[in-house]
Enzyme design. Structure first.
Site, PDB file in Angstrom:
ATOM      1  N   HIS A  42       7.894   8.646   4.241  1.00 39.58           N
ATOM      2  CA  HIS A  42       6.639   9.433   4.485  1.00 39.58           C
ATOM      3  C   HIS A  42       6.687  10.948   4.038  1.00 39.58           C
ATOM      4  CE1 HIS A  42       4.231   6.276   7.257  1.00 39.58           C
ATOM      5  NE2 HIS A  42       5.074   5.713   6.414  1.00 39.58           N
TER       6      HIS A  42
ATOM      7  N   ASP B 177       0.740  -1.048   0.018  1.00 38.75           N
ATOM      8  CA  ASP B 177      -0.051  -0.007   0.085  1.00 38.75           C
ATOM      9  C   ASP B 177       0.802   1.138  -0.008  1.00 38.75           C
ATOM     10  OD1 ASP B 177       0.777  -0.849   2.671  1.00 38.75           O
ATOM     11  OD2 ASP B 177      -0.845   0.448   3.521  1.00 38.75           O
TER      12      ASP B 177
ATOM     13  N   GLU C 121      -0.664  -1.914   5.362  1.00 40.53           N
ATOM     14  CA  GLU C 121       0.328  -2.035   6.479  1.00 40.53           C
ATOM     15  C   GLU C 121       0.210  -0.571   6.956  1.00 40.53           C
ATOM     16  OE1 GLU C 121       3.628  -0.937   8.871  1.00 40.53           O
ATOM     17  OE2 GLU C 121       3.403  -0.094   6.727  1.00 40.53           O
ATOM     18  N   GLU C 122       0.018   0.561   5.967  1.00 43.21           N
ATOM     19  CA  GLU C 122      -0.104   1.729   6.716  1.00 43.21           C
ATOM     20  C   GLU C 122      -0.945   2.319   7.839  1.00 43.21           C
ATOM     21  OE1 GLU C 122       2.550   3.681   6.455  1.00 43.21           O
ATOM     22  OE2 GLU C 122       3.573   3.138   4.642  1.00 43.21           O
TER      23      GLU C 122
END
Length: 391
Positions: free
Chosen positions: A363, A80, A139-140
Site C-alpha cells: 500500500h 483490483d 479485495e481491497e
C-alpha cells in the site's frame, strides 16, 4: 507429487508472465471497476481455450473440467488496485493513471494465475479432477470474495487455495502455516452528542471534544486490561472529527476505528465493550452516544491438511529451504469468504529484495515486487492443484 510438465511450462513462460504483470501494473483499476482487467483475462482465456463466465460487475470464474462430476479445487487471484499515487515512476511499467496503483501485488496474482491456468490446461488430459480459477475483484474493499461466492464461485468446490505476494519475506520463500494467518477486521463508528455553546461559557455546555477524547483514551484498556494477553487483538481509533470553530464548544463528535482479532470470543467481547465504554463515558459528562459496529472479514484460518500440503508441494518443487514461517498478521483478507465454503489455505510468497528495492510496505507508493517471485507463485498455484487432485 510434482508434475515436471507443469514446472517446464512455467519456466518456458516466465518472460510472458513478467510481461503480463507489467501490463496489468501499468493499467490499474479500482475495486469493482476492473472492467478492462476482466476483459483482458477473458481474452487470454479465450486464446487458451479455457471456458469461463463473468461475474457482476467485474470478475471471472474459469474452469478446466477434466473429470465431469469429479473433485474440484479452486485457485484464487485478486485483480483490483488502490487509490495510491505511484512514487517510483522511473520503472518502465509505472501506472499510466494518476492516483491509481497496484500497490499490493494483485497485478502479480492475476498474471501468476493466468500462467498457472495455461500450464494446467497443457496437462488437462492427465488431470484426475477439475480446476476452477477465481479472478476476483474488490479485495481491497473486502467485498469481492463474498460477491463471487454469492454468484456461485464455490459451488461444487472441494478445496480452495490462494496466494499473496509478500514484500516482507525474501524472494522465493513460501509461508503457509496451519491456523490463523490473517485477522478478522471490523469497523466501529461512535457519535457523541453534547451541548454546544460559546467557548467562554463552558459551564453552560457539554463539550463533545472532552467526551470523545476521554473515550479514545479509555477504550484502549479494553485490550490492555480485559483481554487475555495470549489472545492477540488490536483496537485502533483512526479518525476523530469534532468541533467547528476555535471559540465554539463542540456539540458533536464522530469517531471511527478498526478492531482486529483472531479469536471469535475476543471479537464478541470487544464489540460489546466498545458500546459499554461509549455509553458510560457519555453518561459521565451528560452526553449521549450512538455506536455502530460493522463486522468485516473473518479470520483467514488455514486448514491443517491443506497447509501441510502446500508446504510439501513447495519443498518438492523448490527445495526444503524455501519454507518460511511468517508470523500471522493483523492485516485482513477477504479470502476468508471462500474458506467459509470449503477447506483450504492461503500462502505467502516472498518478493522482498533489498538490491531491487522491493521491500517497501504493501500500500506504499514505492511498492514493487521482485519479478523473480512470479514464477514461484505461478508454479505453486499449479502444482498445488495437481497435488490436491492426485491425493
Amino acid at each position: 507429487m510434482i508434475n515436471q510438465k507443469i514446472k517446464k511450462s512455467i519456466t518456458n513462460n516466465s518472460e510472458e508472465l513478467t510481461a503480463l504483470r507489467r501490463k496489468l501494473h501499468s493499467e490499474p483499476e479500482l475495486s469493482f471497476e476492473e472492467f478492462k482487467t476482466t476483459a483482458f483475462v477473458c481474452e487470454y482465456l479465450d486464446k487458451l481455450g479455457i471456458s469461463y463466465r463473468k461475474t457482476e460487475p467485474t470478475g471471472v470464474i474459469a474452469e478446466i473440467i477434466a473429470v465431469p462430476g469429479g473433485k474440484t479445487v479452486a485457485l484464487r487471484g485478486d485483480m483490483d488496485a488502490l487509490a495510491v499515487e505511484q512514487l517510483n515512476k522511473h520503472v518502465p511499467y509505472a501506472s499510466k493513471i494518476d492516483g491509481k496503483m497496484h500497490a499490493c501485488g494483485h497485478d502479480a496474482h492475476t498474471s501468476m494465475l493466468l500462467i498457472a491456468a495455461k500450464a494446467l490446461f497443457e496437462v488437462k488430459e492427465e488431470l484426475p479432477g477439475n480446476v476452477r480459477f477465481l479472478f476476483q475483484p474488490a479485495e481491497e474493499i473486502a467485498l469481492g470474495a463474498q460477491s463471487m461466492v454469492d454468484q456461485g464461485a464455490m459451488d461444487g468446490v472441494d478445496n480452495v487455495f490462494g496466494i499473496h505476494i509478500w514484500s516482507q519475506m525474501p524472494t522465493h520463500k513460501v509461508s503457509c502455516t496451519p491456523g490463523p494467518s490473517f485477522a478478522a477486521a471490523d469497523i466501529f463508528k461512535v457519535k457523541f452528542k453534547g451541548k454546544g455553546g460559546h467557548g467562554a461559557i463552558p459551564e453552560a455546555c457539554i463539550d463533545a471534544a472532552i467526551v470523545a477524547s476521554s473515550f479514545v483514551m479509555n477504550v484502549q484498556t479494553v485490550v490492555s486490561r480485559t483481554i487475555d494477553p495470549q489472545s492477540p487483538a488490536v483496537l485502533t481509533v483512526g479518525k476523530m472529527v469534532v468541533g467547528t470553530r476555535f471559540n465554539v464548544i463542540a456539540e458533536n463528535a464522530e469517531i471511527e476505528g478498526t478492531v482486529r482479532t483472531f479469536n471469535p470470543d475476543t471479537r464478541d467481547h470487544i464489540e460489546k465493550s466498545i458500546t459499554q465504554y461509549a455509553e458510560s463515558v457519555a453518561a459521565i459528562y451528560g452526553a449521549t452516544a450512538e455506536v455502530e459496529y460493522i463486522r468485516g472479514t473473518d479470520t483467514v484460518d488455514n486448514d491443517e491438511e491443506s497447509a501441510k500440503l502446500v508446504q510439501q508441494v513447495a519443498a518438492e518443487a523448490f527445495g526444503s529451504d524455501v519454507l518460511f514461517n511468517e508470523k500471522p498478521t493483523m492485516g485482513a483478507e477477504d479470502f476468508s469468504a471462500f474458506l467459509a465454503k470449503a477447506p483450504g489455505s492461503f500462502a505467502l510468497v516472498g518478493s522482498g529484495n533489498a538490491e531491487k528495492d522491493t521491500e517497501w510496505s504493501h500500500h506504499h507508493g514505492n511498492f514493487d515486487i521482485d519479478e523473480d517471485a512470479l514464477a514461484t507463485g505461478a508454479e505453486l498455484y499449479a502444482q498445488y492443484a495437481w497435488a490436491y487432485l492426485n491425493k
